[in-house]
Design a protein around this motif. Structure first.
Motif: not given
Length: 253
Positions: A2, A31, A57, A253
């Motif tokens: 991530i 992500n 996000r 998450l």
């Protein structure tokens, strides 16, 4: 993996954003977390999140470099966005005394105000510090009632500073600086508490070696992970595992 801090909504990516995201996915970056910086970055950030909903996000906050005499109005607008959209964190917030100390008092007020939003909304915070670690830690200590969590992003400090940050329950975001020969992180990373380490790029800034000085991008998260692996004598898979678990837990998450 991530990338917990990436500005892929910046104009530097307007020509090839699709390819940038594709390269990240090919490198195993699942992500990409997007911190807001000011009022002008909100729409581009939300557009990037909407374009890659499985990957990106977004967060909401006011970066200290964009604090000025209108700080109260700006904070009111930033705060109003939490009712309109689901954000994963309050960020990017903090204190920056590198360029200009004119609005130091306003920066501190904005920081504390946003820490209190995080407490009210039960969200983690993403903290920017530049030439301000002492001031930031002092303010954070005053506000930490056990409910605050978050990360000191772009960490490049000493082991003592890392410990002080961890003692407050906060993570360390390791990025390109970790790979710099003169960055001093080769002395720090071997001794960090791995329960508090997450990865980031801060792209388009601070690209890791061998891309230093060029545009950074989320795919390079794997270069930071490899550097941590080398310094800790771990496999890349092990670093991927614990940093991803840490980031997932922190950002829910």
């Amino acid at each position: 993996m991530i990338d917990t801090h990436a500005h892929i909504y910046a104009t530097e990516f307007d020509q090839d954003r699709d390819q940038v995201v594709q390269r990240a996915l090919e490198q195993g970056i699942e992500n990409i977390l997007l911190p807001n910086i000011d009022l002008d970055s909100i729409q581009p950030m939300l557009a990037a999140e909407a374009a890659y909903p499985e990957v990106c996000r977004s967060m909401m906050g006011l970066h200290p470099c964009y604090v000025d005499a209108n700080v109260n109005d700006t904070l009111a607008t930033i705060h109003s966005w939490f009712d309109k959209h689901n954000f994963i964190a309050v960020g990017e917030i903090g204190i920056d005394l590198y360029w200009d100390k004119t609005y130091k008092a306003e920066q501190e007020m904005a920081f504390v105000t946003q820490l209190n939003w995080a407490k009210e909304m039960n969200l983690p915070v993403v903290i920017h510090t530049r030439d301000s670690i002492e001031e930031t830690l002092t303010l954070l200590k005053g506000e930490q009632d056990g409910s605050l969590s978050g990360v000191f992003h772009c960490f490049g400090g000493s082991l003592e500073e890392a410990k002080a940050i961890n003692d407050l329950g906060f993570h360390l975001g390791l990025g390109g600086v970790s790979t710099f020969k003169n960055g001093g992180m080769d002395k720090v990373i071997p001794h960090l508490n791995l329960d508090y380490v997450i990865l980031e790029t801060d792209c388009p800034y601070l690209a890791p070696v061998p891309h230093r000085g060029k545009r950074n991008e989320p795919a390079y998260t794997s270069l930071v992970a490899q550097r941590v692996a080398d310094l800790r004598e771990l496999s890349l898979e092990q670093v991927d595992q614990f940093t991803t678990a840490n980031a997932r837990a922190l950002f829910k998450l």
